[in-house]
Structure formats: C-alpha cells, structure tokens
Design a protein around this motif. Structure first.
Motif, mmCIF file in Angstrom:
data_model
loop_
_atom_site.group_PDB
_atom_site.id
_atom_site.type_symbol
_atom_site.label_atom_id
_atom_site.label_comp_id
_atom_site.label_asym_id
_atom_site.label_seq_id
_atom_site.Cartn_x
_atom_site.Cartn_y
_atom_site.Cartn_z
ATOM 1 N N MET A 1 28.951 85.570 -20.031
ATOM 2 C CA MET A 1 28.887 86.993 -20.307
ATOM 3 C C MET A 1 30.278 87.565 -20.485
ATOM 4 N N LEU A 2 30.325 88.642 -21.193
ATOM 5 C CA LEU A 2 31.606 89.218 -21.565
ATOM 6 C C LEU A 2 31.560 90.711 -21.269
ATOM 7 N N THR A 3 32.505 91.216 -20.546
ATOM 8 C CA THR A 3 32.495 92.668 -20.325
ATOM 9 C C THR A 3 33.844 93.238 -20.721
ATOM 10 N N ALA A 4 33.844 94.551 -20.912
ATOM 11 C CA ALA A 4 35.086 95.295 -21.082
ATOM 12 C C ALA A 4 35.954 94.789 -22.229
ATOM 13 N N VAL A 5 35.320 94.328 -23.284
ATOM 14 C CA VAL A 5 36.094 94.012 -24.477
ATOM 15 C C VAL A 5 35.857 95.130 -25.491
ATOM 16 N N THR A 6 36.720 95.270 -26.431
ATOM 17 C CA THR A 6 36.519 96.333 -27.416
ATOM 18 C C THR A 6 35.368 95.938 -28.335
ATOM 19 N N GLY A 7 34.699 96.946 -28.906
ATOM 20 C CA GLY A 7 33.537 96.677 -29.755
ATOM 21 C C GLY A 7 33.885 95.780 -30.936
ATOM 22 N N THR A 8 32.963 94.861 -31.261
ATOM 23 C CA THR A 8 33.218 93.965 -32.387
ATOM 24 C C THR A 8 32.935 94.668 -33.706
ATOM 25 N N GLY A 9 32.133 95.758 -33.641
ATOM 26 C CA GLY A 9 31.745 96.442 -34.864
ATOM 27 C C GLY A 9 30.628 95.709 -35.578
ATOM 28 N N ASP A 10 30.358 94.486 -35.148
ATOM 29 C CA ASP A 10 29.350 93.643 -35.773
ATOM 30 C C ASP A 10 28.015 93.737 -35.042
ATOM 31 N N HIS A 11 27.982 94.529 -33.972
ATOM 32 C CA HIS A 11 26.793 94.529 -33.113
ATOM 33 C C HIS A 11 25.559 95.085 -33.821
ATOM 34 N N VAL A 12 25.740 96.012 -34.772
ATOM 35 C CA VAL A 12 24.565 96.602 -35.434
ATOM 36 C C VAL A 12 23.843 95.519 -36.245
ATOM 37 N N ARG A 13 24.608 94.720 -36.972
ATOM 38 C CA ARG A 13 24.004 93.638 -37.769
ATOM 39 C C ARG A 13 23.373 92.585 -36.852
ATOM 40 N N ARG A 14 24.077 92.214 -35.798
ATOM 41 C CA ARG A 14 23.550 91.185 -34.886
ATOM 42 C C ARG A 14 22.283 91.664 -34.195
ATOM 43 N N ASN A 15 22.272 92.918 -33.747
ATOM 44 C CA ASN A 15 21.081 93.430 -33.056
ATOM 45 C C ASN A 15 19.904 93.620 -34.016
ATOM 46 N N ARG A 16 20.206 93.916 -35.274
ATOM 47 C CA ARG A 16 19.126 94.023 -36.267
ATOM 48 C C ARG A 16 18.447 92.662 -36.433
ATOM 49 N N ALA A 17 19.259 91.611 -36.568
ATOM 50 C CA ALA A 17 18.686 90.267 -36.731
ATOM 51 C C ALA A 17 17.866 89.889 -35.497
ATOM 52 N N ALA A 18 18.402 90.180 -34.312
ATOM 53 C CA ALA A 18 17.691 89.830 -33.071
ATOM 54 C C ALA A 18 16.357 90.569 -32.994
ATOM 55 N N TRP A 19 16.368 91.870 -33.282
ATOM 56 C CA TRP A 19 15.135 92.657 -33.147
ATOM 57 C C TRP A 19 14.120 92.357 -34.240
ATOM 58 N N ASP A 20 14.598 91.967 -35.416
ATOM 59 C CA ASP A 20 13.645 91.535 -36.449
ATOM 60 C C ASP A 20 12.903 90.285 -35.951
ATOM 61 N N ARG A 21 13.614 89.444 -35.195
ATOM 62 C CA ARG A 21 13.001 88.217 -34.667
ATOM 63 C C ARG A 21 12.086 88.515 -33.477
ATOM 64 N N TRP A 22 12.533 89.391 -32.565
ATOM 65 C CA TRP A 22 11.768 89.665 -31.332
ATOM 66 C C TRP A 22 10.573 90.585 -31.569
ATOM 67 N N SER A 23 10.495 91.250 -32.715
ATOM 68 C CA SER A 23 9.514 92.328 -32.890
ATOM 69 C C SER A 23 8.084 91.868 -32.621
ATOM 70 N N VAL A 24 7.793 90.630 -32.976
ATOM 71 C CA VAL A 24 6.423 90.130 -32.813
ATOM 72 C C VAL A 24 5.983 90.192 -31.342
ATOM 73 N N GLU A 25 6.916 89.947 -30.416
ATOM 74 C CA GLU A 25 6.588 89.993 -28.979
ATOM 75 C C GLU A 25 6.386 91.421 -28.483
ATOM 76 N N TYR A 26 6.838 92.392 -29.252
ATOM 77 C CA TYR A 26 6.769 93.785 -28.801
ATOM 78 C C TYR A 26 5.568 94.537 -29.373
ATOM 79 N N ALA A 27 4.818 93.876 -30.273
ATOM 80 C CA ALA A 27 3.672 94.549 -30.889
ATOM 81 C C ALA A 27 2.571 94.815 -29.845
ATOM 82 N N GLY A 28 2.276 93.833 -28.995
ATOM 83 C CA GLY A 28 1.222 93.988 -27.965
ATOM 84 C C GLY A 28 1.573 95.099 -26.986
#
Ligand SMILES: C[S@@+](CC[C@H](N)C(=O)[O-])C[C@H]1O[C@@H](n2cnc3c(N)ncnc32)[C@H](O)[C@@H]1O
Length: 259
Positions: A1-28
């Motif tokens: 785990m990583l804390t207290a680092v400056t934002g990568t700016g890439d988090h929006v793209r990474r979180n979009r990919a993650a949530w597109d993948r996880w969405s199926v588990e959140y439908a129920g």
C-alpha cells in the motif's frame, strides 16, 4: 500500500477500468437497494431512521450524486421529491442504473463523466451527495472544490466514506479484516493503492478534511460516525461486526455552502 504520495492524475482512467469490470457484482446489491422501501446506508445497511444522513426536506431540490453507480441513492432522493441527476465515471455502472430505472419506472438523468470535472454550471444544485463514490475514488483536492462549485448558496454536501480509523488499521493483505493496531501513519494520509489492484482510493485525516472543506467555503455541520446494529451483516470482508460495534468504520460528512 502507498500513502501520502502526490496524485498520479491517472486515477480516473484506472478507476473507470476497475469499475467497468466490477459492475457485474454490483447489479444484485443495486437491485436490492432500489427495491428497499427506506434508505439504508453503507456496508451494514444502516437504516436512514437510525443514521440520519438525508436532509429532512428534499421536495423540489436539485441534487447531484457524484459517483452514482447503480443509482439507488438518487432513486431514494427522487422518491422523497428531489430532482436528481446521477453522474458516474463507469459506462457499465450506468448501464445497470439505466436497467434499474426501466425496471422501477423511475427516470432521472444519468451522466457519464468524472466527478472531478462535472459538466454543469456553477450553482446548479441544492444537494451534492456521494456514498462511496467520488468520496473515495476521486482526489479530494479536486472533487470537493468541484462539488462546492456546483452547489448553490446554502446547498449541502453529504458524503459517506470509510472511517479514518478503519484506513489506519486494515491490513493490505487480501480479505483480512481491520485489526486493533495502527498499521500506518495518519499524518499525510491521502492516496491508497492495494496490492494486485489497479484502482486508486483517496482518504484524508480529519484535520485535512476540515481544512479542505472550509477552504471551499463549506461549513462542516456534522460528522456522523455510523454504528451497525448488534445483528447487522455485511458482504464485505474488511471489517468484522465486533470491530464496527466498538469503533466507527464509516463516516458521513455534512457541510453547507456559505456563499
Ligand atoms: C461503490 S460505487 C458507489 C455508488 C453507489 N453508492 C453504489 O454502491 O452503487 C463507486 C462508484 O464510483 C464511481 N467512480 C469512480 N471514480 C469516479 C469519478 N472520477 N467520477 C465519478 N464516479 C466515479 C465508480 O464508477 C462506481 O460506480
């Protein structure tokens, strides 16, 4: 785990990919929450009557849900008379939200965008709300000023997050629940990444959060520390009921736009 680092700016793209993948588990869970007669919050489904998250009067209020996922919070607001807009970064999550709108015959605008850059003018809303949405997946130094911009004078920002105590005591090994030990420093807590996981989370300590909110002309009105009922259950492995009955594992911030 990583804390207290400056934002990568890439988090929006990474979180979009993650949530597109996880969405199926959140439908129920999304369906169950849409179907619920009364709002119930967070990982323990704490009843609104106990938690007191929502404003008493939502009738005719313009609301925006920042990171709406399957859209059930906005559905709850609509049933209380609000005019909600749901905004989310994941097309897959919004597809579920659309299906649930059709199923329940309750429609409101769903916007595919990042809460760090919402396509609305200044002062467009009376309420901005987020339950584990922008509140943990967006950079607080970007999404909170953006939420403040969207609010009218006297408008309310309400958001639910993992508690600071939880973030300091949860191990970074998969599926292990929060411990009774401080596993990392609280000073400088900001960006969190978990091993083997592309997603990026953000969590601030209380002092930094209050400073940030005040700097955005938002007056802190309440910090609710949610406590589950003795018989509550959760599908999440990162905290036990015994732990959550002793320490808050979830917090709700409420702040009001001053000008
Ligand atoms: C746990 S869900 C919360 C939504 C809702 N309470 C639920 O449980 O369905 C987290 C949501 O935040 C969204 N999210 C992540 N980053 C975002 C961003 N930059 N802007 C808007 N939404 C974002 C994700 O796509 C996901 O749908």
């Amino acid at each position: 785990m990583l804390t207290a680092v400056t934002g990568t700016g890439d988090h929006v793209r990474r979180n979009r990919a993650a949530w597109d993948r996880w969405s199926v588990e959140y439908a129920g869970p999304g369906l169950r929450n849409w179907a619920a007669a009364e709002p119930a919050w967070g990982i323990w489904n704490i009843a609104e009557t106990q938690a007191g998250v929502l404003p008493a009067d939502l009738d005719g209020r313009d609301s925006i849900e920042l990171g709406c996922g399957t859209g059930y919070v906005s559905a709850w607001l609509a049933r209380r008379g609000a005019r909600p807009v749901g905004l989310d970064n994941s097309a897959a999550q919004l597809a579920t939200a659309r299906q649930l709108q059709d199923r329940f015959g309750l429609r409101f605008p769903l916007i595919h965008a990042s809460a760090e850059q919402a396509p609305f003018g200044d002062g467009s809303f009376d309420v901005a709300i987020s339950e584990y949405g922008a509140s943990i997946w967006c950079d607080p130094y970007i999404w909170i000023p953006e939420a403040a911009r969207l609010l009218r004078r006297g408008g309310q920002l309400i958001f639910l997050v993992n508690s600071v105590l939880l973030m300091l005591t949860v191990p970074d090994t998969d599926d292990q629940p929060a411990t009774e030990h401080l596993l990392r420093p609280s000073f400088g807590m900001y960006q969190f990444e978990w091993p083997g996981d592309e997603s990026v989370e953000f969590h601030l300590g209380h002092g930094d959060m209050i400073r940030l909110l005040r700097g955005c002309d938002l007056e802190v009105e309440e910090l609710l520390e949610l406590r589950p009922e003795p018989d509550a259950t959760t599908r999440y492995p990162f905290v036990t009921l015994e732990w959550a009955r002793q320490w808050p594992c979830e917090e709700v911030w409420k702040a009001r736009k001053l000008s």
